[in-house]
Design a protein around this motif. Structure first.
Motif, PDB file in Angstrom:
ATOM      1  N   TRP A 116       5.244  -7.454  -5.442  1.00  0.00           N
ATOM      2  CA  TRP A 116       5.850  -6.013  -4.968  1.00  0.00           C
ATOM      3  C   TRP A 116       7.293  -5.570  -5.727  1.00  0.00           C
ATOM      4  O   TRP A 116       7.404  -4.233  -5.886  1.00  0.00           O
ATOM      5  CB  TRP A 116       6.341  -6.315  -3.334  1.00  0.00           C
ATOM      6  N   LEU A 117       7.987  -6.563  -6.499  1.00  0.00           N
ATOM      7  CA  LEU A 117       9.064  -5.982  -6.929  1.00  0.00           C
ATOM      8  C   LEU A 117       8.565  -4.983  -8.137  1.00  0.00           C
ATOM      9  O   LEU A 117       9.256  -4.055  -8.493  1.00  0.00           O
ATOM     10  CB  LEU A 117       9.832  -7.058  -7.789  1.00  0.00           C
ATOM     11  N   GLN A 118       7.597  -5.308  -8.962  1.00  0.00           N
ATOM     12  CA  GLN A 118       7.100  -4.456 -10.123  1.00  0.00           C
ATOM     13  C   GLN A 118       6.766  -3.058  -9.473  1.00  0.00           C
ATOM     14  O   GLN A 118       6.800  -2.157 -10.190  1.00  0.00           O
ATOM     15  CB  GLN A 118       6.014  -4.976 -10.849  1.00  0.00           C
ATOM     16  N   LYS A 119       6.232  -2.740  -8.370  1.00  0.00           N
ATOM     17  CA  LYS A 119       5.918  -1.669  -7.594  1.00  0.00           C
ATOM     18  C   LYS A 119       7.092  -0.717  -7.374  1.00  0.00           C
ATOM     19  O   LYS A 119       6.996   0.428  -7.335  1.00  0.00           O
ATOM     20  CB  LYS A 119       5.072  -1.830  -6.513  1.00  0.00           C
ATOM     21  N   THR A 120       8.196  -1.404  -7.291  1.00  0.00           N
ATOM     22  CA  THR A 120       9.446  -0.496  -6.960  1.00  0.00           C
ATOM     23  C   THR A 120      10.047   0.054  -8.005  1.00  0.00           C
ATOM     24  O   THR A 120      10.692   1.150  -8.276  1.00  0.00           O
ATOM     25  CB  THR A 120      10.707  -1.516  -6.065  1.00  0.00           C
TER      26      THR A 120
ATOM     27  N   LYS B 195       1.098  -1.118   0.030  1.00  0.00           N
ATOM     28  CA  LYS B 195      -0.066   0.052   0.044  1.00  0.00           C
ATOM     29  C   LYS B 195       0.798   1.286   0.053  1.00  0.00           C
ATOM     30  O   LYS B 195       0.600   2.148  -0.639  1.00  0.00           O
ATOM     31  CB  LYS B 195      -0.843  -0.116   1.165  1.00  0.00           C
ATOM     32  N   ALA B 196       1.868   1.188   0.676  1.00  0.00           N
ATOM     33  CA  ALA B 196       2.696   2.473   1.055  1.00  0.00           C
ATOM     34  C   ALA B 196       3.238   2.842  -0.256  1.00  0.00           C
ATOM     35  O   ALA B 196       3.549   4.118  -0.748  1.00  0.00           O
ATOM     36  CB  ALA B 196       3.492   2.187   2.000  1.00  0.00           C
ATOM     37  N   MET B 197       3.965   2.080  -1.358  1.00  0.00           N
ATOM     38  CA  MET B 197       4.748   2.227  -2.428  1.00  0.00           C
ATOM     39  C   MET B 197       3.616   2.929  -3.367  1.00  0.00           C
ATOM     40  O   MET B 197       4.267   3.581  -4.306  1.00  0.00           O
ATOM     41  CB  MET B 197       5.357   1.017  -2.773  1.00  0.00           C
ATOM     42  N   ASN B 198       2.447   2.664  -3.201  1.00  0.00           N
ATOM     43  CA  ASN B 198       1.444   3.383  -4.265  1.00  0.00           C
ATOM     44  C   ASN B 198       1.625   5.087  -4.053  1.00  0.00           C
ATOM     45  O   ASN B 198       1.273   5.571  -4.969  1.00  0.00           O
ATOM     46  CB  ASN B 198       0.050   2.978  -3.880  1.00  0.00           C
ATOM     47  N   TYR B 199       1.873   5.312  -2.923  1.00  0.00           N
ATOM     48  CA  TYR B 199       1.841   7.017  -2.471  1.00  0.00           C
ATOM     49  C   TYR B 199       3.333   7.510  -2.808  1.00  0.00           C
ATOM     50  O   TYR B 199       3.233   8.755  -2.352  1.00  0.00           O
ATOM     51  CB  TYR B 199       1.332   6.932  -1.210  1.00  0.00           C
TER      52      TYR B 199
ATOM     53  N   LYS C  16      15.354   5.574  -9.682  1.00  0.00           N
ATOM     54  CA  LYS C  16      16.212   6.611 -10.782  1.00  0.00           C
ATOM     55  C   LYS C  16      16.736   5.542 -11.749  1.00  0.00           C
ATOM     56  O   LYS C  16      17.087   4.283 -11.372  1.00  0.00           O
ATOM     57  CB  LYS C  16      17.153   7.411 -10.107  1.00  0.00           C
ATOM     58  N   GLU C  17      17.038   6.096 -12.515  1.00  0.00           N
ATOM     59  CA  GLU C  17      17.400   5.364 -13.952  1.00  0.00           C
ATOM     60  C   GLU C  17      18.989   4.636 -13.710  1.00  0.00           C
ATOM     61  O   GLU C  17      19.115   3.741 -14.232  1.00  0.00           O
ATOM     62  CB  GLU C  17      17.797   5.860 -15.211  1.00  0.00           C
TER      63      GLU C  17
ATOM     64  N   CYS D 181      12.727   8.434  -7.271  1.00  0.00           N
ATOM     65  CA  CYS D 181      13.220   9.002  -6.133  1.00  0.00           C
ATOM     66  C   CYS D 181      14.456   8.251  -5.200  1.00  0.00           C
ATOM     67  O   CYS D 181      15.060   8.815  -4.534  1.00  0.00           O
ATOM     68  CB  CYS D 181      12.012   9.424  -5.240  1.00  0.00           C
ATOM     69  N   ILE D 182      14.665   6.962  -5.869  1.00  0.00           N
ATOM     70  CA  ILE D 182      15.522   6.186  -5.025  1.00  0.00           C
ATOM     71  C   ILE D 182      16.816   5.985  -5.855  1.00  0.00           C
ATOM     72  O   ILE D 182      16.818   5.637  -6.940  1.00  0.00           O
ATOM     73  CB  ILE D 182      14.642   4.917  -4.790  1.00  0.00           C
TER      74      ILE D 182
END
Length: 311
Positions: free
Chosen positions: A96-100, A51-55, A105-106, A60-61
């Protein structure tokens, strides 16, 4: 989770009183809407990572370090992760991996921890989204013996990057090794080695086999009651190699906070997600402790020592 009443003098395990647990949990955050990066930096998010990664915002990482539940039935506080059939675990990894992917960042790097069984699945799933660079195998030096099998004391860390351009600070992760044959040149000076306080050593290139790490145990000041806690020294190698000061390090399965704590000690920013309140509280307490003690056992003066055992 009250503190132990009869704690042995050498037992340095970090514990929480009920008051501390409530206080630290109140310092965590929960995401309910898209949240800007400045509001996420150096925060522990106490929430299900799905849920958290959706927001979280895109791109940014700089570095993601992940120690997800292995495909074992294990009690993580109030949450129990149950072993699945192989196909179901692969689907869970992918979910969960696809959400990351959009968060990174590239030029980001990714490290994913696994045991010998889940190691079969990680490259299959993560390879769909990232470029595989290497596999690190490290000796845990702990594990239950078996009457009809080999003792399991090895784990893997899979190293991926999002793109072909990425950070790798080689000099930051060279290892200090004792010189057994200290050759000197014709002028009597050390040849490819140094001497400090009578100790002869050389800095060597790090390999993908790590035998210089002990997992946390009760006499080590970083130890907690988390069942799968990773050593600070282990995470320090990953962070130093694949990020720079000021970069953002992300861990969607933060546990008792090792990734965030080490990031803080090494002058990086962090974002951690942990759904179990007890472990989120432990992470926040350890982050507080890092303000007065930034040491990483087994890493001194910018050099990785041969071991990080407790005393």
């Amino acid at each position: 989770m009250p503190k132990s009443k009869n704690k042995a003098p050498r037992n340095k395990t970090i514990e929480l009183s009920r008051i501390e647990a409530a206080l630290y949990v109140s310092q965590s955050i929960k995401l309910k809407e898209p949240t800007a990066l400045p509001e996420l930096e150096n925060q522990v998010i106490c929430q299900d990572c799905f849920k958290a990664m959706n927001y979280m915002p895109d791109n940014c990482i700089d570095l993601m370090v992940v120690d997800p539940p292995y495909n074992l039935t294990k009690n993580f506080g109030k949450n129990i992760f149950k072993a699945m059939e192989a196909d179901d675990y692969i689907k869970w990894l992918d979910a969960w991996l696809q959400k990351t992917v959009r968060l990174l960042k590239e030029n980001a790097s990714i490290y994913i921890c696994s045991d010998w069984k889940t190691s079969l699945f990680v490259p299959e799933v993560a390879g769909k989204y990232f470029i595989l660079q290497n596999r690190i195998s490290w000796e845990r030096e702990k594990g239950r013996g078996a009457l009809n099998n080999w003792k399991n004391c090895l784990e893997d860390i899979w190293f991926f990057t999002k793109g072909k351009e990425y950070t790798f600070n080689l000099d930051a992760v060279k290892i200090q090794r004792t010189v057994l044959a200290p050759y000197r040149d014709k002028k009597g000076k050390p040849k490819d080695w140094k001497e400090t306080e009578g100790q002869k050593y050389r800095l060597t290139y790090p390999s993908n086999i790590w035998t210089d790490i002990s997992i946390p145990f009760w006499s080590m000041p970083e130890n907690t009651n988390h069942p799968t806690q990773k050593p600070e020294k282990l995470i320090a190698k990953l962070i130093l190699a694949s990020s720079n000061e000021g970069d953002i390090v992300f861990d969607p399965f933060l546990g008792s906070g090792t990734t965030a704590v080490v990031a803080k000690k090494l002058n990086r920013k962090f974002i951690g997600i942990e759904q179990e309140k007890e472990y989120a509280a432990l992470a926040l307490k350890r982050l507080d402790m890092a303000d007065s003690d930034s040491k990483i056992q087994g890493f001194e003066n910018g050099i990785f020592k041969s071991r990080n055992c407790g005393h």
